[in-house]
Design a protein around this motif. Structure first.
Motif, mmCIF file in Angstrom:
data_model
loop_
_atom_site.group_PDB
_atom_site.id
_atom_site.type_symbol
_atom_site.label_atom_id
_atom_site.label_comp_id
_atom_site.label_asym_id
_atom_site.label_seq_id
_atom_site.Cartn_x
_atom_site.Cartn_y
_atom_site.Cartn_z
ATOM 1 N N GLY A 111 0.794 -1.221 0.000
ATOM 2 C CA GLY A 111 0.000 0.000 0.000
ATOM 3 C C GLY A 111 0.823 1.265 0.000
ATOM 4 N N ALA A 112 2.157 1.144 -0.161
ATOM 5 C CA ALA A 112 3.017 2.331 -0.131
ATOM 6 C C ALA A 112 2.649 3.374 -1.187
ATOM 7 C CB ALA A 112 4.486 1.908 -0.284
ATOM 8 N N PRO A 113 2.207 2.964 -2.388
ATOM 9 C CA PRO A 113 1.801 3.998 -3.359
ATOM 10 C C PRO A 113 0.560 4.776 -2.935
ATOM 11 C CG PRO A 113 2.306 1.923 -4.462
ATOM 12 C CD PRO A 113 2.247 1.620 -3.009
ATOM 13 N N ASN A 114 -0.161 4.270 -1.925
ATOM 14 C CA ASN A 114 -1.388 4.925 -1.442
ATOM 15 C C ASN A 114 -2.382 5.136 -2.573
ATOM 16 O OD1 ASN A 114 -2.940 5.941 0.674
ATOM 17 N ND2 ASN A 114 -2.272 8.057 0.335
ATOM 18 N N TYR A 115 -2.451 4.126 -3.429
ATOM 19 C CA TYR A 115 -3.303 4.214 -4.620
ATOM 20 C C TYR A 115 -4.744 3.862 -4.261
ATOM 21 C CZ TYR A 115 -5.081 3.126 -9.313
ATOM 22 O OH TYR A 115 -5.805 3.089 -10.466
ATOM 23 N N LYS A 116 -5.696 4.703 -4.660
ATOM 24 C CA LYS A 116 -7.109 4.475 -4.380
ATOM 25 C C LYS A 116 -7.873 4.410 -5.698
ATOM 26 C CE LYS A 116 -6.214 4.978 0.026
ATOM 27 N NZ LYS A 116 -6.137 3.808 0.924
ATOM 28 N N LYS A 162 -3.753 6.476 -15.334
ATOM 29 C CA LYS A 162 -3.141 7.027 -14.120
ATOM 30 C C LYS A 162 -1.776 6.377 -13.859
ATOM 31 C CE LYS A 162 -7.472 8.337 -11.846
ATOM 32 N NZ LYS A 162 -8.345 8.155 -10.660
ATOM 33 N N VAL A 163 -1.044 6.944 -12.923
ATOM 34 C CA VAL A 163 0.316 6.471 -12.609
ATOM 35 C C VAL A 163 0.351 6.048 -11.137
ATOM 36 C CG1 VAL A 163 2.765 6.993 -12.833
ATOM 37 C CG2 VAL A 163 1.109 8.215 -14.238
ATOM 38 N N PRO A 164 -0.243 4.913 -10.784
ATOM 39 C CA PRO A 164 -0.360 4.528 -9.370
ATOM 40 C C PRO A 164 0.969 4.193 -8.709
ATOM 41 C CG PRO A 164 -1.096 2.752 -10.789
ATOM 42 C CD PRO A 164 -0.904 3.945 -11.667
ATOM 43 N N LEU A 165 1.987 3.846 -9.487
ATOM 44 C CA LEU A 165 3.267 3.450 -8.899
ATOM 45 C C LEU A 165 4.360 4.493 -9.115
ATOM 46 C CD1 LEU A 165 3.353 -0.335 -9.950
ATOM 47 C CD2 LEU A 165 2.606 0.637 -7.778
ATOM 48 N N ASN A 166 3.951 5.756 -9.309
ATOM 49 C CA ASN A 166 4.961 6.771 -9.636
ATOM 50 C C ASN A 166 5.968 6.987 -8.517
ATOM 51 O OD1 ASN A 166 2.950 8.013 -8.037
ATOM 52 N ND2 ASN A 166 3.593 10.035 -8.728
ATOM 53 N N MET A 167 5.575 6.753 -7.254
ATOM 54 C CA MET A 167 6.499 6.952 -6.149
ATOM 55 C C MET A 167 7.648 5.950 -6.173
ATOM 56 S SD MET A 167 5.759 4.094 -4.265
ATOM 57 C CE MET A 167 6.555 4.570 -2.752
#
Length: 302
Positions: free
Chosen positions: A86-91, A101-106
């Motif tokens: 859940g580190a990307p905090n993607y919802k 979208k770019v859910p893993l950009n971090m």
């Protein structure tokens, strides 16, 4: 033979995801002085142990710590996965590639990109720089004194590095596991030092390494108050002779304590379940696969 209980050796305390802390912990999992190293080194030393019955307490001691290290590998790997999950905090709505979208950009700027690119937010058998763990780390000379000296150095260096990692993060998930390993590394330092004492070595004021007041770390103090640094379980169902060595006054000069070999293993802690991560294309069982599983289970009952 080895037997497995589906519990962790120590509780994982919940906190927010922290990919940077996860990457620091990779050193403790897959580095040169890591839990994978201790596990493999002690197991191979016990597999290759030579000598008659007089050497059995030493083999039992090395083997007991090696078996415990298997659970440490499991604990630290699971902790890394919890720090990543859940580190990307993607919802999103559960649809991979949703709307471009770019859910893993971090992942491009935090921790180890392979945790997201290769591992689907899970632990990897590498160190904190991404170097793969190597079997060449394992030291097994066939000489008992040399092996015990090397094992003590390994535990001391591993404890030193974990103390440094503790001071890098205040994440509760990371610190709970780091603190447990700091306490247990002290016990293993004591075990190998005690074995060397029986062979004529006088440690004086040398140990433990690193030499500092570990009770200044609140989580470590709690474990020390419970005796985690003075006990060692033998993990044998058919009896062990390691108590011939792991007993009596501790060789660690910063404590006045008595070492104890226990016949009862620790109770263990619940094993957390990892949720599905659609953004990593790691969905778990799809409805179609779940239907097949349920049909197979029904057939088995019949």
């Amino acid at each position: 033979m080895f037997f497995h209980v589906q519990k962790l050796i120590n509780e994982i305390v919940p906190d927010e995801p922290d990919p940077a802390a996860a990457n620091a912990l990779q050193e403790g999992l897959g580095g040169q002085f890591s839990e994978m190293r201790t596990m493999m080194q002690y197991l191979f030393q016990s597999f290759n142990f030579r000598g008659d019955e007089s050497g059995k307490p030493y083999r039992d001691l090395i083997q007991a710590i090696g078996v415990e290290e298997i659970s440490h590998v499991e604990l630290i790997a699971t902790t890394i996965a919890q720090l990543l999950d859940g580190a990307p905090n993607y919802k999103g709505d559960g649809t991979p590639g949703e709307g471009g979208k770019v859910p893993l950009n971090m992942a491009l700027s935090n921790g180890n990109i392979h945790h997201f690119l290769v591992g689907a937010q899970g632990a990897l058998p590498v160190d904190s720089a991404g170097n793969p763990w190597s079997g060449s780390y394992v030291y097994n000379s066939g000489n008992l004194v040399l092996d015990l000296l090397y094992n003590l150095m390994l535990e001391a260096t591993g404890r030193l590095q974990k103390c440094r990692i503790y001071e890098m993060t205040n994440n509760k998930t990371a610190r709970a596991t780091i603190s447990y390993l700091i306490a247990r590394d002290a016990a293993h330092e004591a075990a190998f030092a005690k074995a060397l004492e029986t062979l004529g070595v006088n440690w004086g004021q040398t140990l433990p390494i690193p030499k500092f007041d570990a009770t200044k770390y609140p989580e470590v103090k709690k474990l020390m108050d419970e005796g985690a640094h003075n006990t060692q379980h033998h993990w044998r169902l058919d009896g062990s002779e390691m108590a011939a060595i792991f007993n009596g006054p501790s060789p660690l000069s910063d404590v006045e304590a008595t070492l104890e070999t226990t016949d009862e293993p620790p109770e263990g802690a619940p094993m957390p379940a990892s949720p599905e991560r659609p953004e990593e294309f790691a969905p778990g069982l799809t409805p179609e696969l779940m239907e097949l599983v349920e049909e197979a289970a029904a057939m088995a009952v019949k």
